[in-house]
Design an enzyme around this catalytic site. Structure first.
Site, PDB file in Angstrom:
ATOM      1  N   ASP A 134       0.858  -1.185   0.000  1.00 32.85           N
ATOM      2  CA  ASP A 134       0.000   0.000   0.000  1.00 32.85           C
ATOM      3  C   ASP A 134       0.894   1.234   0.000  1.00 32.85           C
ATOM      4  O   ASP A 134       2.130   1.121  -0.085  1.00 32.85           O
ATOM      5  CB  ASP A 134      -0.955  -0.012   1.195  1.00 32.85           C
ATOM      6  CG  ASP A 134      -2.313   0.588   0.836  1.00 32.85           C
ATOM      7  OD1 ASP A 134      -2.364   1.804   0.553  1.00 32.85           O
ATOM      8  OD2 ASP A 134      -3.296  -0.145   0.824  1.00 32.85           O
ATOM      9  N   HIS A 207      -2.734   3.203  -4.453  1.00 37.12           N
ATOM     10  CA  HIS A 207      -2.189   2.619  -3.220  1.00 37.12           C
ATOM     11  C   HIS A 207      -0.766   2.103  -3.442  1.00 37.12           C
ATOM     12  O   HIS A 207      -0.404   1.022  -2.984  1.00 37.12           O
ATOM     13  CB  HIS A 207      -3.100   1.493  -2.722  1.00 37.12           C
ATOM     14  CG  HIS A 207      -4.415   1.969  -2.173  1.00 37.12           C
ATOM     15  ND1 HIS A 207      -4.512   2.606  -0.951  1.00 37.12           N
ATOM     16  CD2 HIS A 207      -5.674   1.921  -2.688  1.00 37.12           C
ATOM     17  CE1 HIS A 207      -5.797   2.908  -0.726  1.00 37.12           C
ATOM     18  NE2 HIS A 207      -6.514   2.517  -1.764  1.00 37.12           N
ATOM     19  N   GLU A 270      -9.784   2.527  -5.458  1.00 37.20           N
ATOM     20  CA  GLU A 270      -9.469   3.910  -5.066  1.00 37.20           C
ATOM     21  C   GLU A 270      -8.296   4.478  -5.883  1.00 37.20           C
ATOM     22  O   GLU A 270      -7.203   4.710  -5.361  1.00 37.20           O
ATOM     23  CB  GLU A 270      -9.178   3.967  -3.564  1.00 37.20           C
ATOM     24  CG  GLU A 270     -10.389   3.567  -2.722  1.00 37.20           C
ATOM     25  CD  GLU A 270     -10.134   3.556  -1.230  1.00 37.20           C
ATOM     26  OE1 GLU A 270     -11.097   3.769  -0.460  1.00 37.20           O
ATOM     27  OE2 GLU A 270      -8.974   3.335  -0.818  1.00 37.20           O
ATOM     28  N   TYR A 356     -16.680  -4.693   7.671  1.00 39.05           N
ATOM     29  CA  TYR A 356     -15.386  -4.041   7.882  1.00 39.05           C
ATOM     30  C   TYR A 356     -15.179  -3.981   9.397  1.00 39.05           C
ATOM     31  O   TYR A 356     -15.732  -3.115  10.083  1.00 39.05           O
ATOM     32  CB  TYR A 356     -15.378  -2.640   7.271  1.00 39.05           C
ATOM     33  CG  TYR A 356     -14.940  -2.608   5.820  1.00 39.05           C
ATOM     34  CD1 TYR A 356     -15.335  -3.595   4.924  1.00 39.05           C
ATOM     35  CD2 TYR A 356     -14.122  -1.593   5.334  1.00 39.05           C
ATOM     36  CE1 TYR A 356     -14.927  -3.569   3.602  1.00 39.05           C
ATOM     37  CE2 TYR A 356     -13.707  -1.555   4.011  1.00 39.05           C
ATOM     38  CZ  TYR A 356     -14.114  -2.543   3.148  1.00 39.05           C
ATOM     39  OH  TYR A 356     -13.702  -2.512   1.837  1.00 39.05           O
TER      40      TYR A 356
END
Length: 474
Positions: A134, A207, A270, A356
Protein backbone atom coordinates in the site's frame (compact mmCIF):
# COMPACT_ATOMS: atom_id res chain seq x y z
CA UNK A 1 -28.03 -26.33 27.34
CA UNK A 2 -25.72 -29.29 26.63
CA UNK A 3 -22.11 -29.11 25.52
CA UNK A 4 -23.33 -29.82 21.99
CA UNK A 5 -25.45 -26.67 22.17
CA UNK A 6 -22.26 -24.65 22.72
CA UNK A 7 -20.63 -25.47 19.38
CA UNK A 8 -19.64 -22.45 17.26
CA UNK A 9 -20.25 -22.19 14.35
CA UNK A 10 -23.63 -23.76 15.00
CA UNK A 11 -23.68 -27.23 13.39
CA UNK A 12 -26.22 -28.50 10.89
CA UNK A 13 -27.14 -31.29 13.30
CA UNK A 14 -26.00 -32.14 16.83
CA UNK A 15 -27.62 -34.97 18.74
CA UNK A 16 -26.49 -35.82 22.27
CA UNK A 17 -27.10 -39.47 23.20
CA UNK A 18 -26.41 -39.13 26.91
CA UNK A 19 -23.47 -39.85 29.12
CA UNK A 20 -19.77 -39.32 28.57
CA UNK A 21 -16.85 -41.26 27.18
CA UNK A 22 -14.49 -41.09 30.13
CA UNK A 23 -11.23 -42.08 28.48
CA UNK A 24 -11.63 -41.36 24.77
CA UNK A 25 -9.35 -43.23 22.36
CA UNK A 26 -7.75 -41.50 19.38
CA UNK A 27 -10.30 -40.70 16.68
CA UNK A 28 -10.61 -43.08 13.74
CA UNK A 29 -11.22 -41.28 10.44
CA UNK A 30 -12.62 -42.47 7.12
CA UNK A 31 -13.89 -40.79 3.96
CA UNK A 32 -17.58 -40.56 3.13
CA UNK A 33 -18.36 -39.33 -0.38
CA UNK A 34 -22.01 -38.77 0.51
CA UNK A 35 -21.11 -35.74 2.65
CA UNK A 36 -20.91 -32.25 1.11
CA UNK A 37 -17.41 -30.79 0.47
CA UNK A 38 -15.63 -29.96 3.76
CA UNK A 39 -18.37 -31.80 5.63
CA UNK A 40 -18.03 -34.33 8.44
CA UNK A 41 -19.91 -36.63 10.76
CA UNK A 42 -18.47 -36.99 14.26
CA UNK A 43 -19.74 -39.92 16.32
CA UNK A 44 -18.84 -40.34 19.98
CA UNK A 45 -20.10 -43.56 21.60
CA UNK A 46 -17.73 -46.26 22.79
CA UNK A 47 -15.10 -44.70 20.54
CA UNK A 48 -14.57 -41.60 18.45
CA UNK A 49 -15.23 -41.90 14.72
CA UNK A 50 -14.92 -39.26 12.02
CA UNK A 51 -16.51 -39.65 8.61
CA UNK A 52 -15.35 -36.80 6.37
CA UNK A 53 -15.90 -35.74 2.79
CA UNK A 54 -12.24 -34.77 2.47
CA UNK A 55 -9.17 -33.73 4.46
CA UNK A 56 -10.71 -30.36 5.28
CA UNK A 57 -13.80 -32.03 6.69
CA UNK A 58 -11.65 -34.25 8.88
CA UNK A 59 -9.79 -31.18 10.14
CA UNK A 60 -13.05 -29.42 11.01
CA UNK A 61 -14.25 -32.51 12.87
CA UNK A 62 -11.16 -32.20 15.05
CA UNK A 63 -12.05 -28.54 15.68
CA UNK A 64 -15.50 -29.65 16.87
CA UNK A 65 -13.82 -32.21 19.13
CA UNK A 66 -11.70 -29.45 20.68
CA UNK A 67 -14.81 -27.49 21.53
CA UNK A 68 -16.51 -30.53 23.04
CA UNK A 69 -13.51 -31.12 25.31
CA UNK A 70 -13.91 -27.67 26.86
CA UNK A 71 -11.83 -24.47 26.94
CA UNK A 72 -8.72 -26.21 28.24
CA UNK A 73 -8.39 -27.89 24.82
CA UNK A 74 -7.53 -24.46 23.40
CA UNK A 75 -4.50 -24.01 25.65
CA UNK A 76 -1.00 -24.87 24.51
CA UNK A 77 -0.75 -27.57 27.19
CA UNK A 78 -3.50 -29.88 28.38
CA UNK A 79 -6.89 -30.41 26.83
CA UNK A 80 -7.55 -34.09 27.50
CA UNK A 81 -10.48 -35.49 29.42
CA UNK A 82 -13.91 -36.98 28.79
CA UNK A 83 -16.14 -36.33 25.80
CA UNK A 84 -19.94 -36.16 25.71
CA UNK A 85 -21.57 -38.95 23.73
CA UNK A 86 -23.47 -37.96 20.62
CA UNK A 87 -23.33 -37.23 16.91
CA UNK A 88 -22.42 -34.01 15.12
CA UNK A 89 -22.98 -33.66 11.40
CA UNK A 90 -21.87 -30.46 9.73
CA UNK A 91 -20.78 -28.81 6.50
CA UNK A 92 -20.25 -25.20 5.33
CA UNK A 93 -22.74 -22.86 3.74
CA UNK A 94 -20.09 -21.16 1.54
CA UNK A 95 -16.83 -22.32 0.01
CA UNK A 96 -15.06 -18.95 0.50
CA UNK A 97 -15.04 -17.99 4.17
CA UNK A 98 -12.43 -15.28 4.27
CA UNK A 99 -10.77 -12.58 6.26
CA UNK A 100 -8.53 -9.80 4.95
CA UNK A 101 -5.58 -8.91 7.15
CA UNK A 102 -3.88 -5.63 6.24
CA UNK A 103 -0.17 -5.95 7.04
CA UNK A 104 0.79 -2.99 4.82
CA UNK A 105 -0.47 -0.09 6.96
CA UNK A 106 0.88 -1.71 10.12
CA UNK A 107 3.27 -4.62 9.80
CA UNK A 108 2.52 -7.79 11.75
CA UNK A 109 5.49 -10.09 12.45
CA UNK A 110 5.37 -13.61 11.09
CA UNK A 111 4.55 -15.14 14.48
CA UNK A 112 1.50 -12.88 14.76
CA UNK A 113 0.24 -13.92 11.32
CA UNK A 114 0.67 -17.59 12.29
CA UNK A 115 -1.32 -16.96 15.48
CA UNK A 116 -4.05 -15.27 13.44
CA UNK A 117 -4.18 -18.34 11.19
CA UNK A 118 -4.76 -20.47 14.30
CA UNK A 119 -7.66 -18.22 15.27
CA UNK A 120 -9.11 -18.46 11.76
CA UNK A 121 -8.82 -22.25 11.80
CA UNK A 122 -10.61 -22.45 15.15
CA UNK A 123 -13.54 -20.65 13.47
CA UNK A 124 -13.40 -22.70 10.23
CA UNK A 125 -12.45 -19.72 8.09
CA UNK A 126 -10.53 -20.88 5.03
CA UNK A 127 -9.18 -17.86 3.10
CA UNK A 128 -6.64 -15.34 4.40
CA UNK A 129 -6.51 -12.35 2.05
CA UNK A 130 -3.11 -10.87 2.88
CA UNK A 131 -2.91 -7.20 1.90
CA UNK A 132 0.85 -6.89 1.36
CA UNK A 133 1.38 -3.51 -0.33
CA UNK A 134 0.00 0.00 0.00
CA UNK A 135 1.06 3.64 0.16
CA UNK A 136 2.32 3.12 3.70
CA UNK A 137 4.48 0.05 3.17
CA UNK A 138 5.65 -2.79 0.90
CA UNK A 139 5.86 -6.08 2.81
CA UNK A 140 6.97 -8.80 0.36
CA UNK A 141 10.62 -9.43 -0.50
CA UNK A 142 11.31 -9.35 -4.24
CA UNK A 143 15.03 -10.13 -4.70
CA UNK A 144 15.06 -8.71 -8.23
CA UNK A 145 13.92 -5.34 -6.87
CA UNK A 146 15.58 -4.99 -3.44
CA UNK A 147 14.63 -1.34 -2.88
CA UNK A 148 10.99 -2.39 -2.52
CA UNK A 149 11.92 -3.58 0.97
CA UNK A 150 15.09 -1.64 1.79
CA UNK A 151 13.18 1.60 1.10
CA UNK A 152 9.50 0.77 0.58
CA UNK A 153 9.04 -1.26 3.77
CA UNK A 154 9.84 1.66 6.11
CA UNK A 155 8.24 4.98 6.91
CA UNK A 156 9.23 7.88 9.14
CA UNK A 157 6.09 7.77 11.25
CA UNK A 158 2.33 7.39 11.22
CA UNK A 159 -0.72 9.46 11.79
CA UNK A 160 -2.07 8.81 15.27
CA UNK A 161 -5.75 8.11 14.80
CA UNK A 162 -7.60 9.90 12.01
CA UNK A 163 -6.83 13.63 12.03
CA UNK A 164 -8.30 15.91 9.35
CA UNK A 165 -7.12 15.37 5.76
CA UNK A 166 -4.07 17.46 5.02
CA UNK A 167 -2.63 17.23 8.53
CA UNK A 168 1.13 17.38 7.86
CA UNK A 169 2.52 15.86 11.04
CA UNK A 170 2.87 12.32 12.33
CA UNK A 171 4.00 10.60 15.51
CA UNK A 172 7.69 10.59 14.55
CA UNK A 173 8.00 6.91 15.40
CA UNK A 174 9.56 4.98 12.48
CA UNK A 175 7.57 1.94 11.43
CA UNK A 176 8.19 -0.94 9.07
CA UNK A 177 9.03 -4.52 8.35
CA UNK A 178 8.67 -7.07 5.58
CA UNK A 179 8.41 -10.79 4.98
CA UNK A 180 11.29 -12.66 3.39
CA UNK A 181 10.50 -15.29 0.80
CA UNK A 182 11.10 -17.92 3.48
CA UNK A 183 8.74 -16.12 5.88
CA UNK A 184 5.98 -16.15 3.29
CA UNK A 185 6.53 -19.79 2.42
CA UNK A 186 6.27 -20.60 6.12
CA UNK A 187 2.98 -18.68 6.34
CA UNK A 188 1.62 -20.47 3.27
CA UNK A 189 2.60 -23.91 4.59
CA UNK A 190 1.24 -23.19 8.08
CA UNK A 191 -2.04 -22.04 6.54
CA UNK A 192 -2.28 -25.07 4.25
CA UNK A 193 -1.91 -27.41 7.21
CA UNK A 194 -5.04 -25.73 8.59
CA UNK A 195 -6.88 -25.84 5.24
CA UNK A 196 -6.55 -22.09 4.73
CA UNK A 197 -5.61 -20.60 1.38
CA UNK A 198 -3.48 -17.44 1.50
CA UNK A 199 -4.48 -14.99 -1.24
CA UNK A 200 -1.81 -12.29 -1.64
CA UNK A 201 -2.61 -8.75 -2.75
CA UNK A 202 -0.26 -6.47 -4.69
CA UNK A 203 -2.36 -3.32 -4.98
CA UNK A 204 -2.19 -1.33 -8.26
CA UNK A 205 -2.30 1.21 -9.85
CA UNK A 206 -3.30 3.26 -6.79
CA UNK A 207 -2.19 2.62 -3.22
CA UNK A 208 1.36 2.39 -4.60
CA UNK A 209 3.41 5.18 -3.02
CA UNK A 210 5.68 2.77 -1.11
CA UNK A 211 6.74 1.22 -4.42
CA UNK A 212 7.17 4.66 -5.98
CA UNK A 213 9.32 5.74 -3.03
CA UNK A 214 11.58 2.78 -3.80
CA UNK A 215 11.69 3.37 -7.58
CA UNK A 216 10.47 6.89 -8.45
CA UNK A 217 10.26 6.06 -12.17
CA UNK A 218 7.22 3.91 -11.34
CA UNK A 219 5.24 7.08 -10.58
CA UNK A 220 3.53 9.42 -13.02
CA UNK A 221 5.77 12.37 -12.14
CA UNK A 222 9.00 10.37 -11.45
CA UNK A 223 9.52 12.74 -8.52
CA UNK A 224 11.14 11.36 -5.34
CA UNK A 225 8.56 10.53 -2.68
CA UNK A 226 8.64 9.21 0.85
CA UNK A 227 6.63 6.24 2.01
CA UNK A 228 3.32 7.77 3.08
CA UNK A 229 2.79 8.54 6.78
CA UNK A 230 -0.91 9.49 6.56
CA UNK A 231 -4.10 7.56 5.78
CA UNK A 232 -6.74 8.03 3.09
CA UNK A 233 -6.89 8.08 -0.70
CA UNK A 234 -3.66 9.30 -2.27
CA UNK A 235 -3.19 10.93 -5.68
CA UNK A 236 0.30 9.53 -6.27
CA UNK A 237 -0.34 6.58 -8.60
CA UNK A 238 1.59 4.43 -11.06
CA UNK A 239 2.63 5.52 -14.53
CA UNK A 240 1.15 3.55 -17.41
CA UNK A 241 4.33 2.94 -19.40
CA UNK A 242 5.39 -0.43 -20.77
CA UNK A 243 8.28 -0.42 -18.30
CA UNK A 244 5.95 -0.10 -15.31
CA UNK A 245 3.62 -2.82 -16.58
CA UNK A 246 6.60 -5.11 -17.14
CA UNK A 247 7.91 -4.36 -13.63
CA UNK A 248 4.64 -5.53 -12.11
CA UNK A 249 4.46 -8.58 -14.37
CA UNK A 250 7.82 -9.63 -12.96
CA UNK A 251 6.69 -8.92 -9.40
CA UNK A 252 3.56 -11.02 -9.91
CA UNK A 253 5.54 -13.87 -11.46
CA UNK A 254 7.64 -13.87 -8.27
CA UNK A 255 4.49 -13.79 -6.12
CA UNK A 256 3.03 -16.83 -7.90
CA UNK A 257 6.25 -18.73 -7.17
CA UNK A 258 5.57 -18.25 -3.42
CA UNK A 259 1.78 -18.48 -3.23
CA UNK A 260 0.05 -21.53 -4.78
CA UNK A 261 -3.39 -19.91 -4.54
CA UNK A 262 -5.33 -20.05 -7.79
CA UNK A 263 -6.48 -16.49 -7.07
CA UNK A 264 -4.04 -13.55 -6.86
CA UNK A 265 -5.32 -10.05 -5.98
CA UNK A 266 -4.13 -6.97 -7.89
CA UNK A 267 -6.31 -4.48 -6.02
CA UNK A 268 -7.59 -1.85 -8.40
CA UNK A 269 -9.44 0.17 -5.76
CA UNK A 270 -9.47 3.91 -5.07
CA UNK A 271 -7.52 5.17 -8.09
CA UNK A 272 -7.75 8.96 -8.52
CA UNK A 273 -6.82 9.87 -12.09
CA UNK A 274 -5.79 13.50 -11.45
CA UNK A 275 -2.11 12.89 -12.23
CA UNK A 276 -2.87 11.01 -15.44
CA UNK A 277 -5.17 13.84 -16.59
CA UNK A 278 -2.42 16.45 -16.16
CA UNK A 279 0.44 14.33 -17.49
CA UNK A 280 1.07 14.62 -21.27
CA UNK A 281 2.57 11.12 -21.47
CA UNK A 282 -0.49 9.55 -19.86
CA UNK A 283 -2.89 11.52 -22.06
CA UNK A 284 -0.93 10.42 -25.13
CA UNK A 285 -0.87 6.82 -23.91
CA UNK A 286 -4.66 6.78 -23.56
CA UNK A 287 -5.03 8.16 -27.09
CA UNK A 288 -2.55 5.64 -28.54
CA UNK A 289 -4.52 2.81 -26.94
CA UNK A 290 -7.77 4.08 -28.41
CA UNK A 291 -9.27 4.83 -25.02
CA UNK A 292 -11.94 7.46 -24.53
CA UNK A 293 -9.87 9.21 -21.86
CA UNK A 294 -7.36 8.75 -19.08
CA UNK A 295 -9.98 7.28 -16.74
CA UNK A 296 -9.92 4.13 -18.85
CA UNK A 297 -6.21 3.66 -18.17
CA UNK A 298 -7.27 2.23 -14.82
CA UNK A 299 -9.10 -0.76 -16.30
CA UNK A 300 -6.49 -1.14 -19.05
CA UNK A 301 -3.62 -1.36 -16.53
CA UNK A 302 -5.41 -3.92 -14.37
CA UNK A 303 -6.33 -5.98 -17.44
CA UNK A 304 -2.66 -6.26 -18.47
CA UNK A 305 -1.74 -7.83 -15.15
CA UNK A 306 -4.73 -10.16 -15.05
CA UNK A 307 -3.87 -11.38 -18.54
CA UNK A 308 -0.37 -12.09 -17.24
CA UNK A 309 -1.70 -14.00 -14.25
CA UNK A 310 -3.92 -16.08 -16.51
CA UNK A 311 -0.88 -16.92 -18.65
CA UNK A 312 0.62 -18.37 -15.47
CA UNK A 313 -2.47 -20.47 -14.80
CA UNK A 314 -3.95 -18.19 -12.13
CA UNK A 315 -7.03 -15.99 -11.80
CA UNK A 316 -7.08 -12.30 -11.00
CA UNK A 317 -8.94 -10.95 -7.99
CA UNK A 318 -9.92 -7.26 -7.95
CA UNK A 319 -11.89 -4.78 -5.89
CA UNK A 320 -15.11 -3.77 -7.60
CA UNK A 321 -13.83 -0.39 -8.88
CA UNK A 322 -11.79 -2.37 -11.41
CA UNK A 323 -14.91 -3.78 -13.06
CA UNK A 324 -15.09 -2.98 -16.78
CA UNK A 325 -15.69 -4.66 -20.11
CA UNK A 326 -11.92 -5.27 -20.25
CA UNK A 327 -11.92 -7.35 -17.09
CA UNK A 328 -11.50 -11.04 -17.82
CA UNK A 329 -14.64 -13.12 -17.32
CA UNK A 330 -12.47 -15.47 -15.21
CA UNK A 331 -11.59 -12.71 -12.75
CA UNK A 332 -13.05 -12.81 -9.24
CA UNK A 333 -14.54 -9.59 -7.89
CA UNK A 334 -14.29 -8.48 -4.25
CA UNK A 335 -17.50 -6.47 -3.89
CA UNK A 336 -17.06 -3.94 -1.11
CA UNK A 337 -19.81 -1.64 -2.35
CA UNK A 338 -23.46 -2.62 -2.17
CA UNK A 339 -25.39 -3.59 -5.31
CA UNK A 340 -22.40 -4.34 -7.54
CA UNK A 341 -23.16 -5.92 -10.93
CA UNK A 342 -20.20 -8.18 -11.72
CA UNK A 343 -21.40 -9.07 -15.20
CA UNK A 344 -21.65 -12.74 -14.32
CA UNK A 345 -18.17 -12.97 -12.82
CA UNK A 346 -17.56 -14.85 -9.61
CA UNK A 347 -17.93 -12.59 -6.59
CA UNK A 348 -16.79 -12.56 -2.99
CA UNK A 349 -18.96 -10.30 -0.85
CA UNK A 350 -16.93 -7.86 1.29
CA UNK A 351 -19.41 -5.06 2.02
CA UNK A 352 -18.05 -2.09 3.94
CA UNK A 353 -21.53 -1.55 5.35
CA UNK A 354 -21.54 -4.95 7.06
CA UNK A 355 -18.16 -6.65 7.55
CA UNK A 356 -15.39 -4.04 7.88
CA UNK A 357 -14.24 -5.03 11.35
CA UNK A 358 -11.85 -2.10 11.74
CA UNK A 359 -14.97 0.08 11.91
CA UNK A 360 -16.21 1.02 15.38
CA UNK A 361 -18.28 -1.60 17.15
CA UNK A 362 -20.13 0.64 19.58
CA UNK A 363 -20.95 4.23 20.49
CA UNK A 364 -19.40 3.60 23.89
CA UNK A 365 -17.58 6.83 24.92
CA UNK A 366 -14.37 4.88 25.54
CA UNK A 367 -14.34 3.08 22.17
CA UNK A 368 -10.73 3.33 20.93
CA UNK A 369 -10.21 5.38 17.75
CA UNK A 370 -13.83 5.23 16.56
CA UNK A 371 -13.80 5.23 12.77
CA UNK A 372 -16.23 4.21 10.06
CA UNK A 373 -19.75 2.92 10.41
CA UNK A 374 -21.18 1.55 13.64
CA UNK A 375 -21.14 -2.24 13.25
CA UNK A 376 -22.09 -4.04 16.44
CA UNK A 377 -21.76 -7.74 17.12
CA UNK A 378 -25.49 -8.05 16.42
CA UNK A 379 -25.10 -6.18 13.11
CA UNK A 380 -22.40 -8.56 11.91
CA UNK A 381 -24.46 -11.57 12.96
CA UNK A 382 -27.45 -10.21 11.00
CA UNK A 383 -25.50 -10.02 7.73
CA UNK A 384 -27.05 -12.19 5.02
CA UNK A 385 -24.77 -12.89 2.02
CA UNK A 386 -26.33 -13.66 -1.35
CA UNK A 387 -26.32 -17.40 -1.90
CA UNK A 388 -25.01 -17.15 -5.49
CA UNK A 389 -21.67 -15.68 -4.30
CA UNK A 390 -18.52 -17.73 -3.83
CA UNK A 391 -18.77 -16.60 -0.24
CA UNK A 392 -17.97 -13.60 1.91
CA UNK A 393 -14.97 -11.98 3.55
CA UNK A 394 -14.50 -9.80 6.63
CA UNK A 395 -11.92 -7.00 6.46
CA UNK A 396 -9.37 -5.86 9.05
CA UNK A 397 -7.75 -2.72 7.63
CA UNK A 398 -4.93 -1.74 9.94
CA UNK A 399 -4.54 2.04 9.86
CA UNK A 400 -5.66 2.04 13.49
CA UNK A 401 -4.68 -1.52 14.40
CA UNK A 402 -1.00 -1.11 15.20
CA UNK A 403 -0.45 -4.33 17.16
CA UNK A 404 -1.83 -7.88 17.46
CA UNK A 405 -3.64 -6.73 20.61
CA UNK A 406 -5.52 -4.09 18.62
CA UNK A 407 -6.32 -6.65 15.92
CA UNK A 408 -7.75 -8.96 18.58
CA UNK A 409 -9.94 -6.15 19.90
CA UNK A 410 -11.31 -5.21 16.49
CA UNK A 411 -11.79 -8.77 15.28
CA UNK A 412 -13.32 -10.56 18.25
CA UNK A 413 -15.95 -11.49 19.01
CA UNK A 414 -17.35 -10.07 15.75
CA UNK A 415 -15.24 -12.45 13.63
CA UNK A 416 -16.83 -15.35 15.50
CA UNK A 417 -20.24 -14.00 14.47
CA UNK A 418 -19.09 -13.65 10.87
CA UNK A 419 -17.72 -17.20 10.92
CA UNK A 420 -21.13 -18.53 11.84
CA UNK A 421 -22.80 -16.46 9.11
CA UNK A 422 -20.64 -18.01 6.38
CA UNK A 423 -20.58 -21.55 7.80
CA UNK A 424 -24.05 -22.22 9.23
CA UNK A 425 -27.22 -22.35 7.15
CA UNK A 426 -30.75 -21.88 8.43
CA UNK A 427 -32.46 -19.29 10.57
CA UNK A 428 -30.40 -17.48 13.17
CA UNK A 429 -31.32 -16.00 16.54
CA UNK A 430 -28.98 -13.35 17.90
CA UNK A 431 -30.19 -13.92 21.46
CA UNK A 432 -29.33 -17.63 21.18
CA UNK A 433 -25.96 -16.84 19.59
CA UNK A 434 -25.05 -14.30 22.26
CA UNK A 435 -25.87 -16.77 25.03
CA UNK A 436 -23.81 -19.49 23.34
CA UNK A 437 -20.97 -17.05 22.74
CA UNK A 438 -20.76 -15.75 26.30
CA UNK A 439 -21.34 -19.11 27.99
CA UNK A 440 -19.15 -21.33 25.82
CA UNK A 441 -17.06 -19.45 23.26
CA UNK A 442 -15.58 -16.51 25.12
CA UNK A 443 -13.93 -18.95 27.57
CA UNK A 444 -12.30 -20.59 24.53
CA UNK A 445 -11.02 -17.21 23.36
CA UNK A 446 -9.73 -16.58 26.88
CA UNK A 447 -7.86 -19.89 26.75
CA UNK A 448 -6.28 -18.88 23.43
CA UNK A 449 -5.19 -15.54 24.90
CA UNK A 450 -7.42 -13.45 22.63
CA UNK A 451 -7.83 -9.88 23.91
CA UNK A 452 -11.34 -9.46 22.52
CA UNK A 453 -13.67 -6.57 23.23
CA UNK A 454 -15.71 -7.36 26.35
CA UNK A 455 -19.45 -7.35 25.81
CA UNK A 456 -19.88 -4.42 28.23
CA UNK A 457 -17.18 -2.26 26.64
CA UNK A 458 -13.41 -1.95 26.51
CA UNK A 459 -11.09 -2.63 29.40
CA UNK A 460 -9.29 0.54 30.53
CA UNK A 461 -6.06 -0.64 28.87
CA UNK A 462 -7.91 -1.11 25.57
CA UNK A 463 -8.95 2.54 25.32
CA UNK A 464 -7.03 5.28 23.48
CA UNK A 465 -7.96 8.53 25.27
CA UNK A 466 -7.52 11.64 23.17
CA UNK A 467 -6.73 9.85 19.89
CA UNK A 468 -9.02 11.23 17.15
CA UNK A 469 -11.34 8.99 15.19
CA UNK A 470 -13.62 9.69 12.27
CA UNK A 471 -17.07 8.14 12.75
CA UNK A 472 -19.31 7.88 9.71
CA UNK A 473 -23.07 7.52 9.54
CA UNK A 474 -25.25 5.69 7.04
Amino acid sequence: MTVFDGLLPRPAQATPTGGVLSDPPAPVAARDASLPPEGFRLTIDDGVRIAAADAAGEFYAHQALRQLRGPSAFRAVGGGGPLPRGVVEDWPRFGWRGCLLDVARHFMPTYAVLRFLDLMAAHRLNVLHLHLTDDQGWRVEVPEFPRLTTVGAWRAGSWTGRPPDGTPGHDGRPHGGFYTVDDLREIVAYAAARHITVVPEIDVPGHSQAAIAAYPWLGVTSAPLDVLTSWGINENILAVTDEVVDFYRRVLTHVTEIFPSEVICVGGDEVPTTQWATDPRSVERAADLGLSGVDELHSWFVAQLITHLESLGRRGYVWDEALSSRLSPRAVVAAWHDGVDTGGRDVVLCPETHVYLDHRQSDHPDEPIPVGYLRTLADVYAYEPALDALGAQAQLWSEHLDSPRRVDYAAFPRLAAFAEVVWSAGERSYAEFEHRLTTHHLPRLDAMGVEYRPMAGPHPWQTRPGVPGRPREF
